[in-house]
Scaffold this active site. Structure first.
Site, PDB file in Angstrom:
ATOM      1  N   GLU A  37      16.839  15.438  -4.165  1.00 29.09           N
ATOM      2  CA  GLU A  37      17.258  14.050  -4.392  1.00 29.09           C
ATOM      3  C   GLU A  37      18.702  13.848  -3.958  1.00 29.09           C
ATOM      4  O   GLU A  37      19.568  14.672  -4.273  1.00 29.09           O
ATOM      5  CB  GLU A  37      17.115  13.730  -5.887  1.00 29.09           C
ATOM      6  CG  GLU A  37      16.631  12.330  -6.157  1.00 29.09           C
ATOM      7  CD  GLU A  37      15.228  12.085  -5.620  1.00 29.09           C
ATOM      8  OE1 GLU A  37      15.123  11.366  -4.609  1.00 29.09           O
ATOM      9  OE2 GLU A  37      14.273  12.624  -6.199  1.00 29.09           O
ATOM     10  N   HIS A  38      18.924  12.761  -3.225  1.00 33.04           N
ATOM     11  CA  HIS A  38      20.247  12.460  -2.662  1.00 33.04           C
ATOM     12  C   HIS A  38      20.682  13.544  -1.664  1.00 33.04           C
ATOM     13  O   HIS A  38      21.871  13.772  -1.464  1.00 33.04           O
ATOM     14  CB  HIS A  38      21.300  12.255  -3.764  1.00 33.04           C
ATOM     15  CG  HIS A  38      21.084  10.974  -4.532  1.00 33.04           C
ATOM     16  ND1 HIS A  38      21.491   9.753  -4.071  1.00 33.04           N
ATOM     17  CD2 HIS A  38      20.473  10.739  -5.721  1.00 33.04           C
ATOM     18  CE1 HIS A  38      21.156   8.817  -4.949  1.00 33.04           C
ATOM     19  NE2 HIS A  38      20.527   9.388  -5.963  1.00 33.04           N
ATOM     20  N   GLY A 127       9.039   2.482  -7.290  1.00 36.21           N
ATOM     21  CA  GLY A 127       9.689   3.723  -6.888  1.00 36.21           C
ATOM     22  C   GLY A 127       8.756   4.728  -6.226  1.00 36.21           C
ATOM     23  O   GLY A 127       9.150   5.864  -5.982  1.00 36.21           O
ATOM     24  N   ASP A 175       9.973   8.291   3.092  1.00 34.75           N
ATOM     25  CA  ASP A 175       8.821   7.500   2.672  1.00 34.75           C
ATOM     26  C   ASP A 175       7.802   7.348   3.801  1.00 34.75           C
ATOM     27  O   ASP A 175       6.609   7.584   3.619  1.00 34.75           O
ATOM     28  CB  ASP A 175       9.267   6.112   2.204  1.00 34.75           C
ATOM     29  CG  ASP A 175      10.281   6.180   1.086  1.00 34.75           C
ATOM     30  OD1 ASP A 175      10.593   7.307   0.645  1.00 34.75           O
ATOM     31  OD2 ASP A 175      10.762   5.115   0.665  1.00 34.75           O
TER      32      ASP A 175
HETATM   33  P1  ADP Z   1       8.840   0.421  -3.556  1.00 30.83           P
HETATM   34  O1  ADP Z   1       8.764   0.741  -2.120  1.00 30.83           O
HETATM   35  O2  ADP Z   1       9.532   1.455  -4.368  1.00 30.83           O
HETATM   36  O3  ADP Z   1       7.530   0.065  -4.158  1.00 30.83           O
HETATM   37  P2  ADP Z   1      10.420  -1.687  -2.491  1.00 30.83           P
HETATM   38  O4  ADP Z   1      11.300  -2.713  -3.109  1.00 30.83           O
HETATM   39  O5  ADP Z   1      10.970  -0.809  -1.447  1.00 30.83           O
HETATM   40  O6  ADP Z   1       9.769  -0.854  -3.684  1.00 30.83           O
HETATM   41  O7  ADP Z   1       9.168  -2.391  -1.822  1.00 30.83           O
HETATM   42  C1  ADP Z   1       8.423  -3.321  -2.547  1.00 30.83           C
HETATM   43  C2  ADP Z   1       8.194  -4.534  -1.666  1.00 30.83           C
HETATM   44  O8  ADP Z   1       7.224  -4.221  -0.646  1.00 30.83           O
HETATM   45  C3  ADP Z   1       7.610  -5.687  -2.425  1.00 30.83           C
HETATM   46  O9  ADP Z   1       8.626  -6.465  -3.032  1.00 30.83           O
HETATM   47  C4  ADP Z   1       6.889  -6.434  -1.322  1.00 30.83           C
HETATM   48  O10 ADP Z   1       7.800  -7.225  -0.599  1.00 30.83           O
HETATM   49  C5  ADP Z   1       6.397  -5.332  -0.414  1.00 30.83           C
HETATM   50  N1  ADP Z   1       5.019  -4.938  -0.754  1.00 30.83           N
HETATM   51  C6  ADP Z   1       4.596  -3.716  -1.121  1.00 30.83           C
HETATM   52  N2  ADP Z   1       3.263  -3.704  -1.350  1.00 30.83           N
HETATM   53  C7  ADP Z   1       2.819  -4.943  -1.102  1.00 30.83           C
HETATM   54  C8  ADP Z   1       1.527  -5.584  -1.172  1.00 30.83           C
HETATM   55  N3  ADP Z   1       0.445  -4.926  -1.572  1.00 30.83           N
HETATM   56  N4  ADP Z   1       1.465  -6.902  -0.845  1.00 30.83           N
HETATM   57  C9  ADP Z   1       2.566  -7.566  -0.471  1.00 30.83           C
HETATM   58  N5  ADP Z   1       3.793  -7.022  -0.407  1.00 30.83           N
HETATM   59  C10 ADP Z   1       3.939  -5.739  -0.724  1.00 30.83           C
HETATM   60 MG    MG Z   2      10.435   1.063  -0.835  1.00 32.47          MG
END
Ligand code: ADP
Ligand code: MG
Length: 387
Positions: A37-38, A127, A175
């Site tokens: 991490e980091h 996350g 990721d």
């Molecule tokens: P994480 O990647 O940790 O889940 P992020 O903030 O990087 O959090 O990404 C989340 C964003 O990705 C959401 O706010 C949305 O904009 C987009 N997203 C992810 N999955 C979907 C989905 N199934 N439908 C629409 N948008 C999505």
């Molecule tokens: Mg993300």
């Protein structure tokens, strides 16, 4: 919910929205980082695995030169033209797909008009990288649509670029690399300098990963992240190395008197975390779970005390874990992700996973007044076309 069920649900929604069945279907998983991490922006090592949670895109062509996307997750629809280069737009989640299409266009690959439904079992903003799952599922769908496969590394980098340029998130490579390259029953050792990925067999079915979401997200994160990066650069400069990846604890000890004490601790985290990550990959390969567990606990302590990116809620989860013995199935636990909330990752004996999840719920609630969200996963495979 199984991948097959999500694909079915998305296909039904597609037929309802567009009146025909979908022709192309693709899926990509979220991920959790086991250790490291980091370390990514210090050109070091990370050791993630894909989780059995997927984002699915199902699609069919339309007769217009435009894209219509419906997300079951958000309940919203986005429409945009393909007559010109795809640009950023609304709703904001559509940017993850727009950015991927733009990446194909930049490579001179012609994308025709299509309708798509997005559905997902990856926790949203939790996350475990629902954003990369969406990008990589979109890229996998486009490959199928245009009948051209990208080199997997190029594909992951295209998706990373989409996140940088269209979503404005300066993420590392972990990721997207994991979502593209993961193999079932394997973790993935990523070298963030050479951008190479090595599968690490995690075939022992007696161990399972628990992802424990603290369900808190403390603000201030952005400033802290920038300041940590700055401190790492400062440390690398003092130690006269390109990145902290190249420094040893001995180098750091020798510079102790010339280095700011806070910067010293930041560097100590990065240097020891890289070492732990290399050791963890070896220990996983040898099924030395006890050693993997102690490396995870040590990683957490280092993130909490030296890097100072944990928070009371993540510490509470790890504390609950430390109260459960290895005989009772708890192998190791640590915060995962950037910190200040989000998730912890635990490694447990598969047959005790349910009982341990309950102990996390009870213990976390008693300590914080909140409930965590928990799911179990074995290492999943990466993105795929569904036939
Ligand atoms: P994480 O990647 O940790 O889940 P992020 O903030 O990087 O959090 O990404 C989340 C964003 O990705 C959401 O706010 C949305 O904009 C987009 N997203 C992810 N999955 C979907 C989905 N199934 N439908 C629409 N948008 C999505
Ligand atoms: Mg993300």
């Amino acid at each position: 919910m199984s991948l097959v069920s999500v694909v079915e649900r998305a296909s039904e929604m597609f037929a309802k929205c567009f009146g025909v069945p979908p022709l192309w279907k693709a899926a990509a998983p979220g991920r959790v980082n086991l250790i490291g991490e980091h370390t990514d922006y210090n050109e070091g090592f990370v050791l993630p695995m894909a989780i059995e949670r997927f984002t699915v895109l199902v699609a069919n062509r339309n007769s217009k030169r435009e894209v219509t996307l419906h997300s079951v997750t958000t309940g919203e629809t986005a429409t945009f033209s393909l007559r010109t280069k795809v640009e950023q737009g609304t709703p904001s989640w559509s940017n993850y797909v727009r950015g991927v299409i733009a990446g194909f266009q930049e490579r001179g690959i012609k994308v025709g008009g299509f309708n798509a439904v997005i559905d997902s079992t990856v926790p949203f903003g939790g996350g475990v990288s629902s954003s990369a799952a969406l990008e990589v599922a979109a890229a996998t769908l486009l490959e199928e649509m245009v009948g051209k496969s990208l080199d997997p590394i190029e594909k992951a980098l295209l998706c990373q670029r989409a996140e940088h340029q269209f979503a404005g998130v300066p993420c590392g490579i972990m990721d997207q690399f994991t979502s593209v390259l993961a193999r079932e029953n394997h973790a993935l050792m990523l070298d963030c300098r050479s951008r190479t990925a090595t599968p690490v067999p995690m075939t022992d079915p007696s161990v399972t990963v628990l992802v424990v979401n603290s369900n808190v997200r403390h603000r201030l994160v952005d400033g802290v992240y920038a300041s940590r990066r700055q401190q790492c650069e400062t440390a690398a400069k003092v130690l006269k190395v390109r990145a902290l990846r190249d420094a040893t604890l001995k180098d750091l000890a020798a510079a102790r008197r010339t280095i700011d004490p806070v910067v010293f601790r930041r560097a100590r985290h990065v240097i020891t975390e890289n070492e732990r990550t290399i050791q963890a990959a070896q220990a996983i390969g040898r099924r030395n779970w006890s050693h993997v567990g102690s490396l995870m606990y040590a990683s957490h302590a280092s993130l909490r005390d030296d890097y100072e990116v944990s928070c009371p809620e993540l510490d509470a989860i790890v504390k609950v874990a430390q109260e459960i013995s290895e005989e009772d199935g708890m192998i190791g636990c640590r915060m995962t992700g950037a910190g200040f909330g989000g998730c912890a990752v635990g490694l447990v004996r598969t047959k005790t996973a349910k009982a341990i999840a309950r102990r996390f719920e009870d213990g976390y609630e008693a300590m914080t007044g909140n409930m965590p969200s928990i799911f179990a996963s074995r290492p999943a495979g990466g993105a795929r076309v569904i036939s």
